[in-house]
Design a protein around this motif. Structure first.
Motif, PDB file in Angstrom:
ATOM      1  N   UNK A   1       0.747  -1.324   0.038  1.00 27.87           N
ATOM      2  CA  UNK A   1      -0.113   0.307   0.058  1.00 27.87           C
ATOM      3  C   UNK A   1       0.888   1.059  -0.124  1.00 27.87           C
ATOM      4  N   UNK A   2       0.588   2.205  -0.837  1.00 29.28           N
ATOM      5  CA  UNK A   2       1.219   3.431  -0.996  1.00 29.28           C
ATOM      6  C   UNK A   2       1.111   4.288   0.503  1.00 29.28           C
ATOM      7  N   UNK A   3       2.197   4.850   0.651  1.00 36.00           N
ATOM      8  CA  UNK A   3       2.377   5.818   1.785  1.00 36.00           C
ATOM      9  C   UNK A   3       1.787   7.109   1.646  1.00 36.00           C
ATOM     10  N   UNK A   4       1.987   7.486   0.163  1.00 36.22           N
ATOM     11  CA  UNK A   4       1.757   8.920  -0.327  1.00 36.22           C
ATOM     12  C   UNK A   4       0.328   9.121  -0.347  1.00 36.22           C
ATOM     13  N   UNK A   5      -0.258  10.115   0.270  1.00 32.63           N
ATOM     14  CA  UNK A   5      -1.627  10.345   0.869  1.00 32.63           C
ATOM     15  C   UNK A   5      -2.050  11.737   0.244  1.00 32.63           C
ATOM     16  N   UNK A   6      -2.901  11.669  -0.804  1.00 34.00           N
ATOM     17  CA  UNK A   6      -3.409  12.738  -1.528  1.00 34.00           C
ATOM     18  C   UNK A   6      -5.078  13.126  -1.009  1.00 34.00           C
ATOM     19  N   UNK A   7      -5.315  14.341  -0.357  1.00 34.98           N
ATOM     20  CA  UNK A   7      -6.775  14.768  -0.132  1.00 34.98           C
ATOM     21  C   UNK A   7      -7.248  15.129  -1.419  1.00 34.98           C
ATOM     22  N   UNK A   8      -8.505  14.724  -1.777  1.00 34.58           N
ATOM     23  CA  UNK A   8      -9.120  15.137  -2.910  1.00 34.58           C
ATOM     24  C   UNK A   8     -10.031  16.033  -2.780  1.00 34.58           C
ATOM     25  N   UNK A   9     -10.025  17.352  -3.225  1.00 33.13           N
ATOM     26  CA  UNK A   9     -10.784  18.403  -3.179  1.00 33.13           C
ATOM     27  C   UNK A   9     -12.180  18.055  -4.006  1.00 33.13           C
ATOM     28  N   UNK A  10     -13.054  18.873  -3.857  1.00 32.68           N
ATOM     29  CA  UNK A  10     -14.358  18.667  -4.505  1.00 32.68           C
ATOM     30  C   UNK A  10     -14.384  18.833  -6.213  1.00 32.68           C
ATOM     31  N   UNK A  11     -13.500  19.928  -6.249  1.00 31.47           N
ATOM     32  CA  UNK A  11     -13.447  20.066  -7.771  1.00 31.47           C
ATOM     33  C   UNK A  11     -12.908  19.072  -8.707  1.00 31.47           C
ATOM     34  N   UNK A  12     -12.168  18.086  -8.081  1.00 29.21           N
ATOM     35  CA  UNK A  12     -11.645  16.962  -8.740  1.00 29.21           C
ATOM     36  C   UNK A  12     -12.439  15.657  -8.573  1.00 29.21           C
ATOM     37  N   UNK A  13     -13.576  15.666  -7.562  1.00 24.13           N
ATOM     38  CA  UNK A  13     -14.560  14.808  -7.612  1.00 24.13           C
ATOM     39  C   UNK A  13     -15.631  14.859  -8.328  1.00 24.13           C
ATOM     40  N   UNK A  95     -10.929  22.013   3.909  1.00 21.88           N
ATOM     41  CA  UNK A  95     -10.184  21.260   2.988  1.00 21.88           C
ATOM     42  C   UNK A  95      -8.950  21.121   3.701  1.00 21.88           C
ATOM     43  N   UNK A  96      -8.225  22.226   4.270  1.00 17.67           N
ATOM     44  CA  UNK A  96      -7.035  22.151   4.951  1.00 17.67           C
ATOM     45  C   UNK A  96      -7.058  21.604   6.084  1.00 17.67           C
ATOM     46  N   UNK A  97      -8.152  21.653   6.949  1.00 16.25           N
ATOM     47  CA  UNK A  97      -8.149  20.902   8.055  1.00 16.25           C
ATOM     48  C   UNK A  97      -8.113  19.590   7.814  1.00 16.25           C
ATOM     49  N   UNK A  98      -9.107  18.821   7.027  1.00 17.61           N
ATOM     50  CA  UNK A  98      -8.940  17.503   6.638  1.00 17.61           C
ATOM     51  C   UNK A  98      -7.732  17.008   6.221  1.00 17.61           C
ATOM     52  N   UNK A  99      -6.913  18.010   5.465  1.00 16.84           N
ATOM     53  CA  UNK A  99      -5.878  17.341   5.012  1.00 16.84           C
ATOM     54  C   UNK A  99      -4.629  17.201   6.162  1.00 16.84           C
ATOM     55  N   UNK A 100      -5.006  18.170   7.021  1.00 13.17           N
ATOM     56  CA  UNK A 100      -3.844  18.191   8.294  1.00 13.17           C
ATOM     57  C   UNK A 100      -4.191  16.975   9.220  1.00 13.17           C
ATOM     58  N   UNK A 104      -2.205  14.176   5.174  1.00 12.46           N
ATOM     59  CA  UNK A 104      -1.948  14.200   3.654  1.00 12.46           C
ATOM     60  C   UNK A 104      -0.621  14.534   3.222  1.00 12.46           C
ATOM     61  N   UNK A 105      -0.164  14.432   2.040  1.00 11.00           N
ATOM     62  CA  UNK A 105       1.050  14.962   1.761  1.00 11.00           C
ATOM     63  C   UNK A 105       0.696  15.972   0.734  1.00 11.00           C
ATOM     64  N   UNK A 106      -0.289  16.028   0.072  1.00 12.37           N
ATOM     65  CA  UNK A 106      -0.851  16.890  -1.019  1.00 12.37           C
ATOM     66  C   UNK A 106      -2.329  17.017  -1.053  1.00 12.37           C
ATOM     67  N   UNK A 107      -2.642  18.314  -1.403  1.00 14.18           N
ATOM     68  CA  UNK A 107      -4.069  18.357  -1.749  1.00 14.18           C
ATOM     69  C   UNK A 107      -4.447  18.651  -3.362  1.00 14.18           C
ATOM     70  N   UNK A 108      -5.273  17.660  -4.013  1.00 13.22           N
ATOM     71  CA  UNK A 108      -5.299  17.796  -5.292  1.00 13.22           C
ATOM     72  C   UNK A 108      -6.511  18.481  -5.575  1.00 13.22           C
ATOM     73  N   UNK A 109      -6.455  19.755  -6.076  1.00 18.76           N
ATOM     74  CA  UNK A 109      -7.448  20.494  -6.246  1.00 18.76           C
ATOM     75  C   UNK A 109      -7.600  21.177  -7.795  1.00 18.76           C
TER      76      UNK A 109
END
Length: 109
Positions: A1-13, A95-100, A104-109
């Motif tokens: 399983x990858x350790x790199x974690x991305x928070x997916x924001x609404x505009x990419x979902x 979004x930032x609160x959820x990423x923290x 998450x390593x990155x926020x994808x927006x």
């Protein structure tokens, strides 16, 4: 399983093809996908505003399937952090609160 974690924001979902691609990559463990209930609410509301003919129940089913089939994707317990954050757009603090909280390593927006 990858350790790199991305928070997916609404505009990419919001756009189904983008959401499908990102979920495919996540379930193959290229990265770990994360999101929150607020992010779900945001993409569903945006889609219904732009395409009012869409069925809310169908979109909520998509949300539920995403939560059920993507390992540990739903970030919980971030809400208390929201009022402590300062951003140019206060509407993005969740979004930032959820990423923290989701480490998450990155926020994808």
């Amino acid at each position: 399983m990858s350790r790199y974690t991305a928070l997916l924001d609404a505009n990419v979902l919001y756009p189904a093809p983008m959401r499908d691609l990102l979920l495919q990559l996540a379930v193959t463990d290229l990265f770990k996908a994360r999101w929150s209930a607020d992010i779900h609410r945001e993409w569903i509301e945006a889609l219904l505003r732009e395409q009012p003919h869409r069925d809310r129940a169908s979109l909520e089913r998509t949300r539920d399937l995403m939560d059920r089939h993507t390992r540990d994707a739903l970030v919980l317990g971030y809400e208390a952090l929201i009022p402590t954050l300062t951003l140019p757009d206060p509407g993005d603090r969740h979004v930032l609160a959820a990423a923290i909280t989701g480490r998450c390593d990155v926020i994808v927006t």
